[in-house]
Design a protein around this motif. Structure first.
Motif, PDB file in Angstrom:
ATOM      1  N   LEU A 126       0.932  -1.090  -0.121  1.00 31.23           N
ATOM      2  CA  LEU A 126       0.029   0.089  -0.019  1.00 31.23           C
ATOM      3  C   LEU A 126       0.923   1.330   0.038  1.00 31.23           C
ATOM      4  O   LEU A 126       1.642   1.452   1.008  1.00 31.23           O
ATOM      5  CB  LEU A 126      -1.112  -0.003   1.345  1.00 31.23           C
ATOM      6  N   GLU A 127       0.757   2.100  -1.055  1.00 35.29           N
ATOM      7  CA  GLU A 127       1.673   3.088  -1.211  1.00 35.29           C
ATOM      8  C   GLU A 127       1.150   4.377  -1.413  1.00 35.29           C
ATOM      9  O   GLU A 127       0.023   4.681  -1.908  1.00 35.29           O
ATOM     10  CB  GLU A 127       2.440   2.953  -2.659  1.00 35.29           C
ATOM     11  N   TRP A 128       1.872   5.464  -0.418  1.00 38.72           N
ATOM     12  CA  TRP A 128       1.052   6.863  -0.767  1.00 38.72           C
ATOM     13  C   TRP A 128       2.166   7.590  -1.443  1.00 38.72           C
ATOM     14  O   TRP A 128       3.401   7.553  -0.969  1.00 38.72           O
ATOM     15  CB  TRP A 128       0.927   7.383   0.926  1.00 38.72           C
ATOM     16  N   LEU A 129       1.570   8.339  -2.672  1.00 38.67           N
ATOM     17  CA  LEU A 129       2.473   9.186  -3.466  1.00 38.67           C
ATOM     18  C   LEU A 129       2.454  10.435  -2.960  1.00 38.67           C
ATOM     19  O   LEU A 129       1.079  11.111  -3.433  1.00 38.67           O
ATOM     20  CB  LEU A 129       2.350   9.004  -4.711  1.00 38.67           C
ATOM     21  N   ARG A 130       3.181  11.225  -2.383  1.00 31.83           N
ATOM     22  CA  ARG A 130       3.120  12.489  -1.732  1.00 31.83           C
ATOM     23  C   ARG A 130       2.906  13.550  -3.002  1.00 31.83           C
ATOM     24  O   ARG A 130       3.842  13.425  -3.972  1.00 31.83           O
ATOM     25  CB  ARG A 130       3.904  12.907  -0.827  1.00 31.83           C
ATOM     26  N   GLY A 131       1.877  14.480  -2.745  1.00 31.26           N
ATOM     27  CA  GLY A 131       2.017  15.594  -3.737  1.00 31.26           C
ATOM     28  C   GLY A 131       2.218  16.899  -3.106  1.00 31.26           C
ATOM     29  O   GLY A 131       3.028  17.042  -2.062  1.00 31.26           O
ATOM     30  N   ASP A 132       1.702  18.024  -3.317  1.00 24.14           N
ATOM     31  CA  ASP A 132       1.943  19.248  -2.755  1.00 24.14           C
ATOM     32  C   ASP A 132       1.358  19.318  -1.464  1.00 24.14           C
ATOM     33  O   ASP A 132       0.134  18.912  -1.227  1.00 24.14           O
ATOM     34  CB  ASP A 132       1.248  20.316  -3.411  1.00 24.14           C
ATOM     35  N   ASP A 133       1.870  19.545  -0.371  1.00 18.05           N
ATOM     36  CA  ASP A 133       1.379  19.849   0.933  1.00 18.05           C
ATOM     37  C   ASP A 133       2.080  20.850   1.594  1.00 18.05           C
ATOM     38  O   ASP A 133       2.723  21.862   1.083  1.00 18.05           O
ATOM     39  CB  ASP A 133       1.559  18.332   1.635  1.00 18.05           C
ATOM     40  N   ASP A 134       1.582  20.884   3.092  1.00 15.89           N
ATOM     41  CA  ASP A 134       2.176  22.007   3.580  1.00 15.89           C
ATOM     42  C   ASP A 134       3.728  22.112   3.869  1.00 15.89           C
ATOM     43  O   ASP A 134       4.409  23.033   4.447  1.00 15.89           O
ATOM     44  CB  ASP A 134       1.376  21.970   5.283  1.00 15.89           C
ATOM     45  N   ASP A 135       4.442  20.996   3.701  1.00 16.88           N
ATOM     46  CA  ASP A 135       5.820  20.997   3.580  1.00 16.88           C
ATOM     47  C   ASP A 135       6.560  21.470   2.699  1.00 16.88           C
ATOM     48  O   ASP A 135       7.722  21.387   2.563  1.00 16.88           O
ATOM     49  CB  ASP A 135       6.281  19.574   4.176  1.00 16.88           C
ATOM     50  N   GLY A 136       5.860  22.029   1.685  1.00 18.76           N
ATOM     51  CA  GLY A 136       6.314  22.400   0.562  1.00 18.76           C
ATOM     52  C   GLY A 136       6.311  21.484  -0.789  1.00 18.76           C
ATOM     53  O   GLY A 136       5.503  20.603  -0.750  1.00 18.76           O
ATOM     54  N   HIS A 137       7.341  21.688  -1.595  1.00 21.53           N
ATOM     55  CA  HIS A 137       7.542  20.801  -2.850  1.00 21.53           C
ATOM     56  C   HIS A 137       8.683  19.714  -2.848  1.00 21.53           C
ATOM     57  O   HIS A 137       8.852  18.851  -3.757  1.00 21.53           O
ATOM     58  CB  HIS A 137       7.813  21.904  -3.946  1.00 21.53           C
ATOM     59  N   GLU A 138       9.264  19.833  -1.521  1.00 19.51           N
ATOM     60  CA  GLU A 138      10.507  18.844  -1.504  1.00 19.51           C
ATOM     61  C   GLU A 138      10.300  17.627  -1.494  1.00 19.51           C
ATOM     62  O   GLU A 138      11.115  16.640  -2.043  1.00 19.51           O
ATOM     63  CB  GLU A 138      11.542  19.237  -0.317  1.00 19.51           C
ATOM     64  N   ASN A 139       9.105  17.079  -1.022  1.00 24.18           N
ATOM     65  CA  ASN A 139       8.624  15.835  -1.155  1.00 24.18           C
ATOM     66  C   ASN A 139       7.719  15.322  -1.940  1.00 24.18           C
ATOM     67  O   ASN A 139       7.300  14.124  -2.186  1.00 24.18           O
ATOM     68  CB  ASN A 139       8.158  15.415   0.304  1.00 24.18           C
ATOM     69  N   VAL A 140       7.415  16.121  -2.981  1.00 26.81           N
ATOM     70  CA  VAL A 140       6.540  15.748  -4.127  1.00 26.81           C
ATOM     71  C   VAL A 140       7.051  14.390  -4.928  1.00 26.81           C
ATOM     72  O   VAL A 140       8.315  14.594  -5.246  1.00 26.81           O
ATOM     73  CB  VAL A 140       6.415  16.903  -5.140  1.00 26.81           C
ATOM     74  N   GLY A 141       6.326  13.615  -5.099  1.00 27.67           N
ATOM     75  CA  GLY A 141       6.617  12.343  -5.907  1.00 27.67           C
ATOM     76  C   GLY A 141       7.218  11.082  -4.951  1.00 27.67           C
ATOM     77  O   GLY A 141       7.461  10.104  -5.269  1.00 27.67           O
ATOM     78  N   THR A 142       7.358  11.569  -3.739  1.00 31.75           N
ATOM     79  CA  THR A 142       8.027  10.488  -2.675  1.00 31.75           C
ATOM     80  C   THR A 142       7.182   9.540  -2.262  1.00 31.75           C
ATOM     81  O   THR A 142       5.869   9.803  -2.194  1.00 31.75           O
ATOM     82  CB  THR A 142       8.415  11.104  -1.457  1.00 31.75           C
ATOM     83  N   VAL A 143       7.624   8.153  -2.376  1.00 28.61           N
ATOM     84  CA  VAL A 143       6.533   7.024  -2.128  1.00 28.61           C
ATOM     85  C   VAL A 143       6.693   6.823  -0.551  1.00 28.61           C
ATOM     86  O   VAL A 143       7.950   6.468  -0.210  1.00 28.61           O
ATOM     87  CB  VAL A 143       6.879   5.994  -2.878  1.00 28.61           C
ATOM     88  N   GLU A 144       5.847   6.805   0.172  1.00 30.12           N
ATOM     89  CA  GLU A 144       5.866   6.038   1.529  1.00 30.12           C
ATOM     90  C   GLU A 144       4.944   4.996   1.456  1.00 30.12           C
ATOM     91  O   GLU A 144       3.582   4.843   1.364  1.00 30.12           O
ATOM     92  CB  GLU A 144       5.372   7.096   2.473  1.00 30.12           C
ATOM     93  N   VAL A 145       5.520   3.891   2.079  1.00 29.62           N
ATOM     94  CA  VAL A 145       4.693   2.667   2.084  1.00 29.62           C
ATOM     95  C   VAL A 145       3.946   2.982   3.536  1.00 29.62           C
ATOM     96  O   VAL A 145       4.532   2.936   4.571  1.00 29.62           O
ATOM     97  CB  VAL A 145       5.533   1.429   2.183  1.00 29.62           C
ATOM     98  N   GLN A 146       2.567   2.556   3.325  1.00 35.54           N
ATOM     99  CA  GLN A 146       1.805   2.338   4.594  1.00 35.54           C
ATOM    100  C   GLN A 146       1.748   0.829   4.862  1.00 35.54           C
ATOM    101  O   GLN A 146       1.751  -0.064   3.994  1.00 35.54           O
ATOM    102  CB  GLN A 146       0.336   2.802   4.093  1.00 35.54           C
ATOM    103  N   CYS A 147       1.474   0.564   6.324  1.00 33.02           N
ATOM    104  CA  CYS A 147       1.632  -0.506   6.619  1.00 33.02           C
ATOM    105  C   CYS A 147       2.976  -1.696   6.291  1.00 33.02           C
ATOM    106  O   CYS A 147       2.760  -2.473   5.478  1.00 33.02           O
ATOM    107  CB  CYS A 147       0.338  -1.653   6.431  1.00 33.02           C
ATOM    108  N   PRO A 148       4.024  -1.104   6.374  1.00 37.24           N
ATOM    109  CA  PRO A 148       5.424  -1.451   5.909  1.00 37.24           C
ATOM    110  C   PRO A 148       5.543  -3.221   6.318  1.00 37.24           C
ATOM    111  O   PRO A 148       6.356  -3.659   5.503  1.00 37.24           O
ATOM    112  CB  PRO A 148       6.408  -0.748   6.461  1.00 37.24           C
ATOM    113  N   GLU A 149       5.270  -3.482   7.265  1.00 37.34           N
ATOM    114  CA  GLU A 149       5.318  -4.763   7.740  1.00 37.34           C
ATOM    115  C   GLU A 149       4.357  -5.983   7.025  1.00 37.34           C
ATOM    116  O   GLU A 149       4.642  -6.900   6.942  1.00 37.34           O
ATOM    117  CB  GLU A 149       5.005  -5.094   9.340  1.00 37.34           C
TER     118      GLU A 149
END
Length: 315
Positions: free
Chosen positions: A228-251
């Protein structure tokens, strides 16, 4: 099958079910009627004076991955949902090509079913997962709030030469909020889900929002086949994390329907037992609103295939 599930549903939703404290779990695709689906919502809100509950046994919805997907969307991290792409392939030709499987392949005698096959028998699980994870916990009155509610549907299907059952479909769902939803599926995946070794189902779900996206794809017999992957877009942290993939339930890996025949049963059954025991923390993975949205979509898919037109959702 759909006929038996509908008969069970009609029995369980008898008047007594809303006059006493009652907890009800019904089989997936428990009705093919949009009016009955709407009535389920009314009954769901009245069972036992609000003390009971109404659950649908879409086992994938009760998995940790479904809970995490729902929580992520509720948090606003992908923003407003604008598009969904979903695909479901099952190695089930042996069911839909077998004339003896009338419950799977033929419309019932209600006169309301324009067809029967893969859409009712399998796509209901995929739709239920999507409508569940895109639904909020509710407002102060306990009413579910949903980002995706089907409004119009266009669909084309192919059918079995042996039974007439639909064995594949391609549908476009236009939602009330303007979001578009591309839904396709087929039973033509080579193999048999019950052979030794079994051939797995293949699922691909992609949900795109104004601030990010959520992907969940894999082989339901191999947890290592996806995450299960979350692909980050524009958010309050600015643009530096845009496109970053964060795995949910990594285990955990990819898990959809619970097909294990051993142990204490799927999470859906455990939640049903907890509800019967009047525990406060049982999880409602599929309620009457999820059921209604799924039935509305599939009903419109069949009507569109027959008419050749885009059809409005009923109910």
């Amino acid at each position: 099958n759909v006929r038996e599930a509908k008969e069970l549903h009609d029995l369980l939703m008898h008047r007594r079910a809303v006059e006493e404290q009652q907890t009800t779990i019904v089989k997936a695709s428990s009705t093919i009627n949009t009016t009955a689906g709407r009535n389920n919502i009314n009954n769901n809100n009245n069972i036992g004076g609000g003390m009971g509950c109404f659950l649908i046994n879409h086992s994938a919805n009760y998995r940790p991955q479904a809970r995490a997907a729902r929580a992520l969307i509720q948090s606003g991290k992908i923003g407003a949902i604008r598009h969904v792409s979903a695909f479901f392939a099952s190695p089930l030709s042996w069911i839909f090509d077998d004339p003896s499987n009338t419950g799977w392949n033929e419309p019932d005698d209600s006169g309301e079913m324009l067809g029967n096959g893969f859409a009712w028998g399998q796509s209901s699980h995929l739709l239920a997962w999507i409508y569940h994870v895109t639904c909020s916990n509710g407002n102060e009155y306990g009413e579910q709030q949903q980002q995706l509610a089907p409004s119009r549907v266009y669909c084309a299907m192919t059918t079995s030469e042996k039974t007439g059952a639909d064995v594949s479909h391609a549908a476009t769902v236009i939602c009330e909020n303007g979001a578009t939803f591309s839904l396709s599926g087929t039973s033509l995946l080579p193999g048999n889900a019950h052979s030794d070794p079994p051939v797995a189902k293949r699922i691909k779900i992609k949900i795109f929002g104004t601030k990010g996206a959520l992907f969940f794809s894999g082989n339901d017999r191999d947890p290592s086949s996806g995450k299960l992957e979350w692909l980050r877009g524009d958010d309050d942290d600015g643009h530096e994390n845009v496109g970053t993939v964060e795995v949910q339930c990594p285990e955990l890996g990819f898990e959809f329907e619970d097909l294990d025949q051993d142990g204490i049963g799927p999470e859906s059954l455990q939640c049903f037992i907890d509800a019967c025991l009047r525990k406060d923390d049982y999880y409602v993975g599929a309620d009457s609103l999820v059921g209604l949205r799924s039935v509305q979509t599939i009903d419109a898919m069949y009507r569109s295939h027959v008419s050749g037109n885009c059809e409005n959702v009923k109910g």
